[in-house]
Scaffold this motif. Structure first.
Motif, PDB file in Angstrom:
ATOM      1  N   UNK A   1       0.839  -1.205   0.000  1.00  0.00           N
ATOM      2  CA  UNK A   1       0.000   0.000   0.000  1.00  0.00           C
ATOM      3  C   UNK A   1       0.870   1.250   0.000  1.00  0.00           C
ATOM      4  N   UNK A   2       1.833   1.293   0.887  1.00  0.00           N
ATOM      5  CA  UNK A   2       2.653   2.502   0.992  1.00  0.00           C
ATOM      6  C   UNK A   2       3.470   2.710  -0.278  1.00  0.00           C
ATOM      7  N   UNK A   3       3.950   1.632  -0.848  1.00  0.00           N
ATOM      8  CA  UNK A   3       4.698   1.749  -2.103  1.00  0.00           C
ATOM      9  C   UNK A   3       3.818   2.375  -3.173  1.00  0.00           C
ATOM     10  N   UNK A   4       2.626   1.865  -3.268  1.00  0.00           N
ATOM     11  CA  UNK A   4       1.678   2.378  -4.245  1.00  0.00           C
ATOM     12  C   UNK A   4       1.378   3.862  -4.018  1.00  0.00           C
ATOM     13  N   UNK A   5       1.258   4.222  -2.773  1.00  0.00           N
ATOM     14  CA  UNK A   5       0.966   5.618  -2.433  1.00  0.00           C
ATOM     15  C   UNK A   5       2.138   6.527  -2.774  1.00  0.00           C
ATOM     16  N   UNK A   6       3.330   6.096  -2.423  1.00  0.00           N
ATOM     17  CA  UNK A   6       4.512   6.906  -2.735  1.00  0.00           C
ATOM     18  C   UNK A   6       4.648   7.121  -4.236  1.00  0.00           C
ATOM     19  N   UNK A   7       4.333   6.079  -4.986  1.00  0.00           N
ATOM     20  CA  UNK A   7       4.433   6.180  -6.447  1.00  0.00           C
ATOM     21  C   UNK A   7       3.460   7.220  -6.977  1.00  0.00           C
ATOM     22  N   UNK A   8       2.261   7.213  -6.469  1.00  0.00           N
ATOM     23  CA  UNK A   8       1.274   8.196  -6.927  1.00  0.00           C
ATOM     24  C   UNK A   8       1.733   9.607  -6.588  1.00  0.00           C
ATOM     25  N   UNK A   9       2.222   9.774  -5.378  1.00  0.00           N
ATOM     26  CA  UNK A   9       2.624  11.114  -4.958  1.00  0.00           C
ATOM     27  C   UNK A   9       3.831  11.592  -5.779  1.00  0.00           C
TER      28      UNK A   9
ATOM     29  N   UNK B   1     -10.398   9.308  -2.446  1.00  0.00           N
ATOM     30  CA  UNK B   1      -9.461  10.195  -3.142  1.00  0.00           C
ATOM     31  C   UNK B   1      -8.468  10.634  -2.073  1.00  0.00           C
ATOM     32  N   UNK B   2      -7.223  10.782  -2.444  1.00  0.00           N
ATOM     33  CA  UNK B   2      -6.217  11.214  -1.487  1.00  0.00           C
ATOM     34  C   UNK B   2      -6.377  12.714  -1.225  1.00  0.00           C
TER      35      UNK B   2
ATOM     36  N   UNK C   1      -7.943   3.054 -12.580  1.00  0.00           N
ATOM     37  CA  UNK C   1      -7.003   2.891 -11.472  1.00  0.00           C
ATOM     38  C   UNK C   1      -7.726   2.363 -10.221  1.00  0.00           C
ATOM     39  N   UNK C   2      -8.872   2.935  -9.918  1.00  0.00           N
ATOM     40  CA  UNK C   2      -9.621   2.474  -8.754  1.00  0.00           C
ATOM     41  C   UNK C   2     -10.202   1.084  -9.010  1.00  0.00           C
TER      42      UNK C   2
ATOM     43  N   UNK D   1      -6.955  13.763 -10.425  1.00  0.00           N
ATOM     44  CA  UNK D   1      -6.723  12.793 -11.505  1.00  0.00           C
ATOM     45  C   UNK D   1      -6.993  11.370 -11.043  1.00  0.00           C
ATOM     46  N   UNK D   2      -7.151  10.464 -11.979  1.00  0.00           N
ATOM     47  CA  UNK D   2      -7.460   9.064 -11.650  1.00  0.00           C
ATOM     48  C   UNK D   2      -6.481   8.431 -10.665  1.00  0.00           C
ATOM     49  N   UNK D   3      -5.213   8.778 -10.791  1.00  0.00           N
ATOM     50  CA  UNK D   3      -4.227   8.169  -9.891  1.00  0.00           C
ATOM     51  C   UNK D   3      -4.569   8.438  -8.433  1.00  0.00           C
ATOM     52  N   UNK D   4      -5.082   9.621  -8.169  1.00  0.00           N
ATOM     53  CA  UNK D   4      -5.385  10.045  -6.802  1.00  0.00           C
ATOM     54  C   UNK D   4      -6.545   9.223  -6.234  1.00  0.00           C
ATOM     55  N   UNK D   5      -7.463   8.866  -7.085  1.00  0.00           N
ATOM     56  CA  UNK D   5      -8.564   8.006  -6.671  1.00  0.00           C
ATOM     57  C   UNK D   5      -8.099   6.555  -6.541  1.00  0.00           C
TER      58      UNK D   5
END
Ligand code: ZN
Ligand code: ZN
Ligand code: ZN
Ligand code: ZN
Ligand code: ZN
Ligand code: ZN
Ligand code: ZN
Ligand code: ZN
Lengths: 483, 483, 483, 483
Positions: free
Chosen positions: A215-223, D181-182, D240-241, D209-213
């Protein structure tokens, strides 16, 4: 004075050929046939490879009023003994401490290093001072910034801080790095496990399951994607995190993953050992995983979805580990590996056919030199490069044992493993630090390696982000009407 | 006589640095500062890169009693004009023809080549003679074997033939290659489309949808895995095929994919053009795809899941294309691209930030040189390497037009595209073949490049397959009883 | 005469509620509180569920001059003992035999059946007669056609035959089914294993690895998509095949997968048993897989990416199995399971929490009734539905043993497994065939279930394919010119 | 008094058959042929289906001192006009407000409802009071709890709060729901866009954007898994979601996704409209996406990886929308859809062949009734079920227009869309609320629907989590020694 390595086969990330190597002033000055020099190292039957680079160490790391037991001296000595000629350590500012201040502390410790080194700077809190000093840090040649998504209440930063810091990295042309575990969830799971009476080292593993890392990896990638910065994920230990990295890469994102030699070769059953010490000595974050995760990591190295093999070397003695008797959350996190990374990877990777010798060089040295932008000074066998070299004897064997290791701790997580493939010589900028098992390291020989910001990948990513940036719609008259 | 390239920036797959290059006898003899030579080429403001290698061409290919219109002379002239210094063509035995016989025919054609070349050998039928001659072919330096999963009734081989040939490749240390489309399904879809009155060039695209390519790619990967041989998938045009390759790689399989510059930059809407000629000139297999597939291919180049950009250059004139008026299945398959691959990829890849300049070199030259085991003779800027070089001017622009091209055909599928980034000089083994737009190629200058079998990847894969081979269970007394 | 099931809890695929059920003339005539009838079955503490439907059996299947040992009598008796009230068997035409002819043979065998049954028709060869008779078969109420992608030289059909037959299915509104393994590769691997001295039952597993099944599944899906027909993949045993199905479904394709109870609960280690008989008795195609594949199959049932649990019941005695001593390719393929499917799935699925009771009903009965278009006649607890019911006692336990089974064979692959959850009563169209362990089946009671073609899914798919069919481009004047 | 629906075809989630339906006292009392009653509704040529359930509405939602413009009266009138007979609204406690307090406010508003309704309770802050009142809320029949991962500084909760609340849901047998959404990243992107001068409605889309969701969806899934609770993801708008949901389901996790009719049928180009009002009226979160995302959502409905089609109906007038002129972050988020969901989905789903009529019923009504545990009271055509029915005329057409709608707002995002398939009658618990276009709703007719906790899925998941819970290792003597 010149040194010549004779009769070896040079193996780099993309070449294999027979040639001698001449070294003068710590630099490779010639590569060719039949070279002569003042000192001759016989490489007959050996491979001459770039020395290993371990981009993930914690030497003399402050912890609960004491320090991790390998300092820059013993740590780099262990590194050289195993064929590694450069380490990259993490400068860790205390809460509220300035980055330059922390950097000064780390420079102070590293004076005793036996081989070259560089740092990553950790962003352990956020504020205007941090924002400002990031530029100064980059100007000092430290162009990679580490962020902890775990260790809540201590090192952890939140998503808005991550985003702000990542954007700063993007602007400075630096590399964003993360320790990726969801710190909130780890904290809750840990509390629950303790409450339920799960207090032993195995509960450390239970408290940080693969999903939490994924999960955290995925989140870091998005950010990182939103911030427009390349991302390096340290200690990728599981399929979930690897999957997130693969998914990002398959969309063209600039993300690299770093499995550790421990996660490639040891599994979670270690935590179920009836001996508390045995289990506690293996406590690190992320914890060891099962065989399926190992297969995933190996395949990542084969395919290129994972890029670098590191150690996260952070050595605590058994005595230090016992801080956590009765409460796994107090067991200091970390294991050794600096001395064993190269032989273990060769044995389980090259000797099995999972990796070619060239891929071995790539994942132990060249890839990270490129990612950290110190290639070809490091990670190369080229004229002009630093003579950080290992003469690798593929027939040499040993059984790993704490009794004969360089590391300052009293055990070894690879105890009893037989390895085939070991250094005959290790050279640090031309100096023979290890010769046929004999340690000749020189305290203080190591130098700091400064790195330039804005490597090609950063520039390319910035160009693409600019090209695809949101554009405002031109509208005449607001509010307009219509349906 | 020596030639020096002065004041340029050398760009390779992994390095970017300022240096001059000296060439003698067709070989790079020195790389360094301030070199002098008899002939000086000014590279100010330019990148000095390995010349392009196009691993997928069909020059003077036999077709319905005639030939594809670019032969080894005009084809390699076009290549050099665009910065490509080596081509690899396909020797295609007729049904029942021996491999050595076909090879002799191809050697005969290539005598007029302006740049160096090699061949892949196609396995267009199967039998003891083919099995036997594969070894002779390898001994001649041709270590890659192409298989057609489409073109039913002509070039296509079945799964059992694929498997047998792949195993033979494994034993010989060769590379297996496939044109991956399900030929049975293509044949059925084509017949159905014709029967329904879909007879125009757009029906060519309808008859070979992405699923059909994805399926065959997936199948070839499985068969290669069972046979224990590395696999190279030519002209990967779509997400479905790319997905199969990614999935294989994520399991550690040794598979490479090759997108074409056409598929990266042109889309299926070309077939819907109201002008029959316009559409027919774009007929190739696989056909152009939509934008989503393009995004997938670009991301593959960025992440490394796709490795090489080629052209499948197979040039037919408008007159030849018109064989297929009224019946799309008779339109000769093929488009040009040899001259345009490098500028198009630079323009749409490097100038946008999707690729770094180093990645550009990797996918146009170095990767395929490694895969085909002719690196660093080709694909490198190293002392001792062939002086196949392009001096690349990133500021030079032109609009692509058939009117000014080297290719023998009367149109260009990239007509009207503006490119920025073009060769100032192209050198073939030291000979300046292109100088600032002037063509100075020399017919017959090109030489055949022989390649060694059993590169490191084959050896590693064989070791792994041996290690994990099925083992018989020891049983005492058969039949035994029990439940 | 009426029968009432009293005091039970009705569990269907989507409902759980307390009610009694009244049955007259083999049909459910009332569902409600406090019903009265001539015969009363006490369901206190039990679930009243639709009887199981096993859509995959081979009763009295011809094999090497003999037959599989469970015929329609013993097979359906075993089925009823385990709570299954309908079987769907495969009519298998010999090479060149007409479909109607084969159907007559099967109707002849099934006269002894104790419960209702239907057939799938296998397409084992292709020709005009087959094409024509497919319509007659559909008119007889058999609307599903099975295709073997394996058993080369015997039942296997090629891709062009598959495509032709699938298109015929699409036109007839029928369901396409496949046994998905790459028969060419299986044949080559088998030959190679034998040649290498791998002759035992474990080599059967080696000869049919998961990749081989995954590939064929993927291929069948593509061909079905091109043909525009829904696809049912029998005995999905592994992640590779499941992945292909998931990938297809995620693109909106109409594909169902059918794991077997054997693959869900038994693993490949069975083949490594030192007793040849033990291993040989488990020989079936696909073979048992490892635990990771089991996890994948269970998750598929949970998420709906897999739809049905079947048995592929094809029982050979130990004596028959021993045909293959010394040559695994001669071991008759098949295992039992009809009697054990429901208790094994309940025990390992419902009792663990992997499946809800409603999901249990769905995957053992209702889903397949819908897919085969005999719902709600079968697979339902509704007024008007056939009274094919099982009164399930969730507290009842036993240990599975060949000694106490109904099947005609001398062993049981689940020997020694403890199950919790067993039928108290099983009713076949109202007739109590099993009562508290007592078998009261009636030979010949079973009837053939005819099914209608063109269920809603076929109609929807055809509409979508029509809507998105290729359209010819209008062009004025061919050839036109232009660039 | 009885009402009979005559001559229709009943269509449910799993059945299609001809029968009449008799209704008395708001309940279905008989289903069969040739029924008679006091009032007869002619369903000739029509389908008789469960009335739609919209599980996602915001009626009379407080906003900046005013309210969303459709209240429970106009909102449910619009619902009934479109064939929807039940809505589930969100009770939104203000910061610090008790849950029971908020519930009382919502009960107060809903008194005017024309059809039945239920609530989800939002967890907008965390504390002991919230923890405690969750139980009381469940006891009131509200068994689903919504969490906002966006709207930072307002409704958003952090990961530790999510985890704590999810665990509470698990213990109570409730359903966890998320708006995914983040919020941190949305806040940063919004600020940056404003700073760069992107102030129009299109910037709303750029900011989410989709990535955020996708990221937030993935995170919520992990947290739900750790907490052991089923998860429902509202307004899943993008690949993505959806990918995160698919990935979770393929691991057996209990996760459902809810696309909105808007995201299925409208795309992001709406925000690029030159008319500010046009664009602003479409502002909702998540924003509309591109066509590829739409394809993904449709495929999800087809395959079952997405389960429910909703509207997120939250109607703001043009005047209200204009709060955000000059600053997109101040445009009230929300669009209408209650009246249009069923006809739009039928037209674009069933009429194209993407969905069968049964699947239409499943995703508009039955699935959510099961998920929310009010099936078969709602979502069914069964004796004993509430007579919430729609008589659907598949031939009836209209062009959607704000001018003729029931909703209180002055526009319609589907303006101009032609639909085919509309209600002839809509019945709310037997009352004919809509008859051939005539609105006969009765204010206050609607009743609150209480729901039971601990449906089968929760019980199964809890059993599995218990079975696989971490176990402490037994150790004798701590610390032990050894290596
Ligand atoms: Zn860490
Ligand atoms: Zn670390
Ligand atoms: Zn081809
Ligand atoms: Zn070709
Ligand atoms: Zn089969
Ligand atoms: Zn079978
Ligand atoms: Zn929302
Ligand atoms: Zn909402």
């Amino acid at each position: 004075m010149s040194t010549v390595i004779r009769n070896g086969t040079i193996v780099t990330a993309d070449l294999t050929y027979r040639a001698d190597v001449r070294i003068e002033g710590g630099i490779i000055t010639e590569i060719g046939a039949d070279l002569a020099g003042d000192e001759v190292l016989d490489a007959t039957g050996c491979y001459v490879m770039p020395g290993g680079i371990d981009p993930h160490t914690h030497l003399e790391m402050p912890f609960m009023g004491t320090y991790s037991s390998d300092d820059f001296e013993s740590g780099t000595r262990a590194a050289l003994a195993g064929g590694t000629t450069m380490v990259v350590d993490f400068a860790l500012p205390a809460p509220g401490q300035g980055l330059m201040d922390a950097l000064a502390m780390w420079h102070n410790k590293s004076g005793r290093a036996n081989c070259d080194y560089s740092y990553h700077m950790a962003i352990t809190w956020w504020g205007e001072q941090v924002f400002d000093e990031m530029q100064a840090v980059v100007e000092q040649g430290i162009t990679s910034f580490k962020h902890f998504m775990a260790y809540k209440g201590a090192l952890m930063v939140n998503d808005d801080e991550l985003f702000a810091s990542f954007r700063r990295c993007a602007d400075l042309g630096a590399l964003a790095m993360v320790h990726a575990e969801n710190g909130d969830v780890v904290a809750e799971l840990s509390a629950r496990l303790l409450a339920e009476g799960n207090r032993g080292p195995e509960a450390h593993a239970y408290s940080r399951p693969p999903q939490v890392e994924g999960e955290a990896t995925n989140r870091a990638i998005m950010i990182a994607d939103m911030a427009g910065v390349p991302l390096y994920v340290v200690h990728t230990s599981c399929e979930e995190a690897h999957e997130a990295i693969r998914r990002a890469r398959m969309q063209g994102k600039r993300v690299w993953g770093e499995p550790l030699i421990q996660h490639l070769t040891l599994d979670e059953s270690e935590y179920f050992h009836p001996d508390w010490d045995h289990a506690a000595r293996r406590v690190m974050s992320p914890p060891f995983r099962n065989k399926q995760h190992q297969d995933s990591l190996w395949a990542g190295l084969q395919s290129g979805s994972l890029s670098v093999v590191a150690t996260d070397h952070c050595a605590f003695t058994t005595e230090q580990k016992r801080f956590g008797v009765g409460d796994f959350t107090r067991i200091p996190n970390g294991t050794g590996g600096l001395e064993d990374r190269m032989p273990m990877l060769w044995t389980q990777g090259v000797n099995t056919g999972r990796l070619t010798p060239n891929e071995f060089v790539a994942v132990t040295s060249t890839n990270i030199a490129k990612i950290l932008n110190c290639y070809p000074k490091k990670g190369a066998v080229l004229v002009g490069a630093d003579a950080d070299l290992v003469v690798w004897d593929p027939e040499k064997t040993k059984v790993i044992s704490a009794g004969s290791q360089q590391s300052a701790i009293d055990y070894n997580v690879f105890e009893g493993k037989e390895v085939k493939g070991l250094p005959r010589f290790t050279l640090s900028r031309g100096k023979v630090a290890v010769a046929d098992g004999e340690i000749r390291t020189e305290e203080g020989h190591g130098q700091f390696v400064a790195r330039e910001p804005r490597p090609a990948v950063n520039r390319a990513l910035s160009a693409w982000k600019e090209l695809t940036a949101p554009r405002a719609i031109e509208r005449s008259g607001i509010p307009a009407t219509g349906v």
